[in-house]
Design an enzyme around this catalytic site. Structure first.
Site, short mmCIF file in Angstrom:
data_model
loop_
_atom_site.label_atom_id
_atom_site.label_comp_id
_atom_site.label_asym_id
_atom_site.label_seq_id
_atom_site.Cartn_x
_atom_site.Cartn_y
_atom_site.Cartn_z
N GLY A 1 0.86 -1.18 0.00
CA GLY A 1 0.00 0.00 0.00
C GLY A 1 0.89 1.22 0.00
N GLU A 2 0.59 2.15 0.85
CA GLU A 2 1.40 3.36 0.96
C GLU A 2 2.00 3.37 2.36
OE1 GLU A 2 2.04 5.26 -1.69
OE2 GLU A 2 3.49 6.09 -0.28
N SER A 3 3.32 3.15 2.43
CA SER A 3 3.92 2.94 3.75
C SER A 3 3.76 4.17 4.65
CB SER A 3 5.39 2.54 3.63
OG SER A 3 6.11 3.49 2.90
N CYS B 1 6.09 -5.45 0.25
CA CYS B 1 6.21 -4.13 -0.37
C CYS B 1 6.16 -3.01 0.68
CB CYS B 1 5.14 -3.97 -1.45
SG CYS B 1 5.67 -2.79 -2.71
N HIS C 1 4.62 -8.82 -4.89
CA HIS C 1 3.21 -9.05 -4.53
C HIS C 1 2.70 -10.43 -4.99
CE1 HIS C 1 2.11 -4.93 -3.28
NE2 HIS C 1 3.07 -4.57 -4.11
N GLU D 1 0.38 -12.09 -3.80
CA GLU D 1 -1.09 -12.13 -3.67
C GLU D 1 -1.77 -11.74 -4.97
OE1 GLU D 1 0.80 -9.81 -2.56
OE2 GLU D 1 -0.14 -7.85 -2.80
N1 GLN Z 1 6.01 2.69 -2.82
C1 GLN Z 1 5.16 2.29 -1.75
C2 GLN Z 1 5.72 2.77 -0.42
O1 GLN Z 1 6.89 2.88 -0.25
C3 GLN Z 1 5.02 0.79 -1.69
C4 GLN Z 1 4.27 0.30 -2.90
C5 GLN Z 1 3.54 -0.98 -2.68
O2 GLN Z 1 3.29 -1.41 -1.57
N2 GLN Z 1 3.12 -1.58 -3.78
O3 GLN Z 1 4.95 3.01 0.46
#
Ligand code: GLN
Length: 194
Positions: free
Chosen positions: A51-53, A83, A168, A170
């Protein structure tokens, strides 16, 4: 494995947590969404999704999840980050794995790509890795084992009960790494890092 196995907790603050839940349920693994510390009671493992860290890290702070997650990991709970989840497990965030990562490391011009990954010790065909604005690991401490690389970049690591990957599985319906990383199957012996 204990005889009474609780559900796998999936951090559900932001990101693709629902896909992980679907993948695990397709593998007959019970899951529970984790939105607050109370949801961690009785879990047998914890998954930190992509997601978005930055957003997920803010949610972890807001929900006071940092210490409970750290304490469970310290006590041996299997934790698996993918990720953004990998970013969160690094030394700069939860500190579950002695590693530093670079976010969005594959460059702006290729935000996403796919590659077949040979995973050390994993039987069967290679894992089809989908990399979506993926991080890479730029430093690992002595206790960390590297089990997946692409073009010399580290994209899969494990330290004791904590495992992180920058891709990923999943999204391609491959649960093999999930089962290993969440303690539902025995990891093969990993070669020592060079
Ligand atoms: N670029 C995103 C981050 O650093 C990670 C991307 C992802 O989870 N697919 O939060």
């Amino acid at each position: 494995m204990s005889s009474v196995q609780g559900p796998v907790g999936i951090l559900a603050l932001q990101g693709d947590f629902a896909l992980h839940a679907q993948l695990l349920s397709d593998s007959d693994v019970e899951t529970v969404e984790v939105r607050g510390a109370e949801d961690l009671t009785g879990v047998s493992g914890l998954l930190l999704p992509g997601g978005e860290s930055t957003t997920i890290a803010m949610g972890i702070d807001r929900e006071n999840l940092k210490d409970p997650i750290r304490n469970l990991a310290k006590a041996g709970l299997p934790v698996f980050g993918t990720c953004a989840g990998m970013v969160l497990m690094s030394s700069a965030h939860l500190g579950l794995i002695d590693m530093e990562v670079e976010r969005n490391a594959f460059g702006r011009q290729i935000h996403s790509f796919e590659a077949d990954l040979k995973i050390d010790g994993l039987d069967g065909p290679p894992v089809r890795g989908l990399f979506i604005r993926a991080p890479v690991v730029t430093f690992v401490g002595d206790a960390v084992r590297v089990f997946a690389e692409i073009d010399g970049s580290t994209v899969g690591v494990k330290q004791d009960n904590c495992t992180a990957i920058s891709f990923h599985p999943e999204l391609v319906g491959d649960a093999r790494l999930h089962l290993l990383a969440l303690g539902l199957k025995q990891w093969p012996e990993l070669p020592a890092s060079s």
